[in-house]
Design an enzyme around this catalytic site. Structure first.
Site, mmCIF file in Angstrom:
data_model
loop_
_atom_site.group_PDB
_atom_site.id
_atom_site.type_symbol
_atom_site.label_atom_id
_atom_site.label_comp_id
_atom_site.label_asym_id
_atom_site.label_seq_id
_atom_site.Cartn_x
_atom_site.Cartn_y
_atom_site.Cartn_z
ATOM 1 N N HIS A 34 0.821 -1.222 0.000
ATOM 2 C CA HIS A 34 0.000 0.000 0.000
ATOM 3 C C HIS A 34 0.854 1.272 0.000
ATOM 4 C CE1 HIS A 34 -3.522 -2.423 0.680
ATOM 5 N NE2 HIS A 34 -3.156 -2.790 1.891
ATOM 6 N N HIS A 75 -6.455 -7.381 0.362
ATOM 7 C CA HIS A 75 -6.570 -5.977 -0.038
ATOM 8 C C HIS A 75 -5.893 -5.726 -1.387
ATOM 9 C CE1 HIS A 75 -6.682 -6.011 4.440
ATOM 10 N NE2 HIS A 75 -7.715 -5.219 4.227
HETATM 11 ZN ZN ZN Z 1 -4.060 -6.972 3.278
#
Ligand code: ZN
Length: 266
Positions: A78, A118
């Site tokens: 991320h 994610h």
């Molecule tokens: Zn994750």
């Protein structure tokens, strides 16, 4: 239930870490790096994770080992250039490792597979207009960070080299393997990777505290073997796997062991 016994560790070889700081700039701005560096404790915790990934690339590209797993934290997929942590991530280890492999070795084309629950928005961001890195991510696009729409396929020269697959709550072993077959396999007729990197997040496992998928430890072993077959087919088995998320501590450990058992079977 006791954790599996030690044999998988006996099949593994520890790797020394690499000089890493100059490579951060391949992905991150100086401002971002300086901002993270301003907290020395954080920086000193994050840097070895990136270093481990570079050492793994070295070992695999030099043929010392066939594949490698980086049991590293914090995760990285991320991380952006915002000067702060994003979803527990500071530096995008796997993106840095991809650039490192391209520049230090003759790994012109790198496939990054991200099976974390994610979306790997930082990795997408790093290579969105780059046709030399194919990014494939399965995730719940309605979870953090809300990115990962399948309509996002890359831009400019990178058009077609970003593949997002949304999977819903309850996604099981069969469904994720089917997604790999359906969405990744066809892309490899025109993209033949010289190295495969895996963002191995285990928050897509059943019983994760943040995720709602239902992938079992056996499912991760199957996914691992599926990816290993790709690596055998395209790049002499060269595969570097990097731990990303996973928030059920026991579950994360069991899935990682299952992943490792598959990686070391050959
Ligand atoms: Zn994750």
């Amino acid at each position: 239930m006791a954790m599996p016994e030690q044999p998988v560790l006996e099949k593994m070889e520890p790797l020394a870490t690499e000089q890493v700081e100059p490579w951060l700039l391949q992905i991150h701005s100086k401002q971002h790096i300086d901002a993270i560096k301003s907290d020395a404790e954080t920086y000193n915790n994050v840097l070895p994770a990136t270093a481990a990934c570079l050492a793994a690339v070295d070992a695999v590209m030099q043929g010392k080992v066939r594949n490698a797993f980086c049991a590293s934290r914090p995760p990285g997929h991320h991380a952006l250039n915002t000067g702060r942590e994003e979803g527990f991530c500071y530096f995008n280890h796997i993106a840095i490792a991809a650039r490192y492999a391209q520049q230090k070795y003759e790994a012109e084309k790198v496939l990054i597979i991200d099976w974390d629950y994610h979306h790997g928005n930082g990795t997408e961001w790093a290579f969105y207009s780059d046709p030399s890195v194919l990014f494939f991510s399965t995730h719940d696009q309605y979870a953090y960070p809300g990115t990962g729409s399948p309509s996002r396929t890359g831009e400019g020269d990178g058009e077609g080299f970003n593949i997002n697959v949304h999977l819903g709550c309850g996604t099981d072993d069969k469904a994720i393997l089917a997604a790999f077959e359906q969405h990744l396999r066809p892309a490899l007729t025109k993209f033949k990777p010289d190295l495969i990197l895996v963002s191995a997040g285990f928050d897509s496992r059943v019983d994760d505290l943040l995720g709602c998928f239902a992938i079992t430890d056996q499912g991760f072993a199957q996914l691992t073997r599926w990816v290993m077959q790709l690596a055998d087919e395209f790049c002499d088995g060269r595969l570097v796997s990097v731990l990303e998320g996973g928030y059920n501590i026991q579950g994360n450990a069991r899935a990682a062991v299952s992943h490792l058992e598959a990686l070391t079977q050959q």
